[in-house]
Design an enzyme around this catalytic site. Structure first.
Site: not given
Ligand code: IPD
Length: 651
Positions: A71, A91, A93, A96, A220
């Site tokens: 990511e 990913d 975290i 985040t 994700d």
């Molecule tokens: C996000 C989370 C969130 C989802 C987003 C993601 P991140 O990942 O999974 O629940 O709705 O589309 O991008 O940015 O926290 O690793």
């Protein structure tokens, strides 16, 4: 790939995730340095970056030939396209925002894919100490224990997980809200975890029954998708099509049946490729296309179209106003500001299934281009024609002016000829005028007569000069025309001079005509007026011929003549003598009568009365031989007896 290798990878990743989890746990409750990425709500912390670095570094040391999609490396600009190569998808975290806010739904996600197939998936929530893992074909586990999804088939009995993600695009938010609304109308509930990975793991362990997300990335849900599937869940594209990890959208349901109930309710959002999204121009062209086909954009309810999703194009397009997206089999109502997912122009079909929007745009563009070129060509041709017409008009004007000049030359020639003719006429009648002038010395002296002669003499004198001038002028015109090879427009001054000349000539011609008229008048008056010698002569001769005594004395027929010999009479002019007598203008004249028997000389005396008319004093005929003893016959004798009758004629 050998089983052994997969075990090695699996064990390695579990070890690394465990280590990373410690870092995440340390950072969970402390103040973190936060940055933003795509927008103000897309957050990243120092922990995200540090954990990804650690993971990639460790894995690369062990498996240097493998590729990586992370990511944060992606955010830093590294390649993020999944290939067939062995690839680690990381990913550091997931969740985040939760991590930032201290909400315990955070997870470290690592997936390993070969040939674009995910083989290993690990999702670790260090805060809750939930370790979800799966190796393809070997089931899903939570903290080492196998997990199974709910097997729920009814949406009405389901707990669904939704997500808003990071996009704040109004159309995207509208679509997502609409989706929530569509689902919540039917389902038990909707939850939002703030972590795509953990949402899928909740499906995998049976806490929730379905999950829909648009906008998440491959990192994700690459690992959790495998875990969910290994736990028995059904994952697909929200349209119902096979899942593509790169398409940034997924529908996961405990069963295929449940997925089939959810999919038609959804307004799909396409993230395939920004470049493939219809631009405003495409939408405009699409509307143009719609206008071409149906006049106006159809106001068909989106619902009507959506019911026809996941069928075929023909069925969708049968409903007027619906458009069909070929790749995801979505049927929807298209408008200028669509709430439906964008569909690439090469996939979008409207009105006809045989050609997509891209084809139509190309066709329309080509037709439009041809029409445009045709219009330009027509404009150029019209302009050319206009120029030619203007040239022809100018040419016609020049020709007309040329003709005018020719006419002027001809007129000048005619005028010159007329002047010459007039001069010749005057020269011809001049001797007669002179003769008459001699005969009528009084008229000769009259100013009018003199002026007539003076004018005509001058005219005679100037006619030769004018002739030369006219010739010169004509020559000038000709020289002008030929040397300059164009017709020059006469200046105002030249025109004025020409007009003045013309007026001058006209005055001269009028004066000449007037003089000639006057001359003719004098001549006619001389010939036919009673108050002239000839007039009196004619009248007196008639009186003589009517007199019976004259008839008897001379013997009829009687001839009247103005000279003594009858045969020598050439000019029919009588001899007259004009004089003043006691203030009265008087005149005597004589003429001759020759009859069968005798001849005689007629003596006539007249005097002007107060009416300026001649009245007879006497008309006497002196016979050559006596008749009845008389030598003189009195034809007329004034009754004024104070005047003595003449005894002999004083001629
Ligand atoms: C996000 C989370 C969130 C989802 C987003 C993601 P991140 O990942 O999974 O629940 O709705 O589309 O991008 O940015 O926290 O690793």
């Amino acid at each position: 790939m050998l089983e052994h290798d997969i075990d090695v990878y699996y064990k390695t990743v579990l070890e690394l995730v465990s280590l990373a989890g410690k870092v995440v746990s340390q950072g969970f409750s402390v103040t973190k340095r936060i940055e933003t990425k795509s927008n103000t709500v897309d957050l990243v912390t120092e922990y995200d970056q540090r954990i990804e670095e650690i993971l990639i570094k460790q894995l690369r040391e062990k498996f240097p030939t493998h590729k990586f999609i992370g990511e944060e490396s992606s955010a830093a600009g590294h390649e993020a396209t999944l290939t067939d190569d062995p690839t680690w998808i990381i990913d550091p975290i997931d969740g985040t925002t939760n991590f930032v806010h201290g909400f315990p739904m955070v997870a470290i996600c690592v997936a390993f894919a070969i040939g674009k197939d995910v083989i290993i998936g690990v999702v670790f929530n260090p805060i809750l100490d939930h370790l979800y893992s799966a190796v393809r074909g070997k089931g899903a586990f939570k903290n080492g224990r196998p997990i199974q999804c709910s097997k729920q088939t009814e949406l009405g009995l389901s707990q669904v997980i939704g997500a808003y993600g990071y996009s704040r695009d109004p159309a995207v938010l509208d679509a997502k809200s609409k989706n929530q609304r569509m689902i919540i109308e039917k389902a038990h509930s909707i939850r939002m975890m703030g972590s795509a990975a953990l949402s899928l793991c909740l499906i995998a362990e049976g806490s929730c029954d379905a999950y829909v997300e648009y906008g998440a990335y491959i990192w994700d849900y690459a690992a959790s998708d495998l875990i969910a599937r290994e736990a028995g869940a059904y994952t697909c594209d929200p349209t119902g099509a096979p899942l593509d990890l790169s398409h940034r959208r997924m529908l996961c349901a405990a069963t295929k049946e449940l997925a089939a109930q959810i999919s038609p309710l959804l307004t799909h959002i396409d993230y395939v490729s920004d470049s493939k999204k219809p631009t405003i121009m495409n939408r405009f062209l699409f509307l143009t296309l719609i206008s071409v086909f149906v006049g106006l954009a159809s106001s068909v309810p989106d619902e009507t179209c959506r019911r026809l999703s996941n069928s075929d194009c023909e069925k969708c397009l049968k409903e007027s106003g619906c458009a069909f997206c070929q790749n995801n089999k979505q049927c929807f109502a298209y408008d200028l500001y669509p709430t439906h997912p964008p569909c690439s122009t090469s996939e979008l079909k409207f009105k006809t299934c045989f050609a997509d929007l891209q084809t139509w745009l190309i066709v329309l563009g080509s037709v439009g281009g041809v029409i445009l070129i045709a219009i330009i060509v027509i404009i150029i041709c019209c302009r050319k024609k206009c120029i030619q017409r203007a040239r022809r008009r100018d040419q016609a004007k020049e020709d007309a002016y040329g003709r005018k000049l020719d006419e002027r030359r001809v007129e000048a020639g005619i005028r010159s000829e007329e002047r010459k003719q007039a001069a010749d006429n005057i020269q011809m009648i001049l001797p007669s005028i002179c003769f008459v002038a001699k005969q009528c010395q009084h008229q000769w002296r009259s100013p009018l007569f003199r002026s007539v002669l003076v004018i005509n003499q001058r005219q005679l004198a100037t006619s030769t000069k004018q002739k030369k001038d006219s010739k010169k002028q004509d020559n000038n015109v000709v020289v002008q025309s030929t040397t300059e090879n164009q017709i020059e427009v006469a200046t105002f001054k030249e025109k004025a001079q020409q007009a003045a000349k013309d007026t001058g000539y006209s005055v001269i011609v009028i004066a000449g005509v007037a003089a000639l008229g006057g001359l003719c008048y004098l001549m006619l008056r001389e010939l036919y007026s009673r108050e002239t010698p000839n007039g009196i002569y004619k009248e007196a001769s008639k009186m003589c011929l009517a007199n019976t005594e004259v008839q008897d004395a001379l013997g009829t027929p009687i001839m009247v003549h103005t000279t003594p010999q009858v045969g020598s009479m050439r000019i029919n002019n009588v001899r007259a003598k004009v004089f003043d007598e006691k203030g009265h203008r008087s005149m005597t004249l004589a003429f001759y009568l020759t009859g069968k028997e005798r001849s005689g000389v007629v003596g006539v005396k007249v005097q002007k009365n107060i009416s300026n008319k001649f009245v007879y004093d006497y008309i006497l005929v002196q016979l050559d031989r006596p008749w009845r003893g008389r030598n003189i016959i009195q034809v007329h004798q004034n009754l004024d007896t104070s005047k003595p009758a003449p005894q002999a004629l004083d001629l």
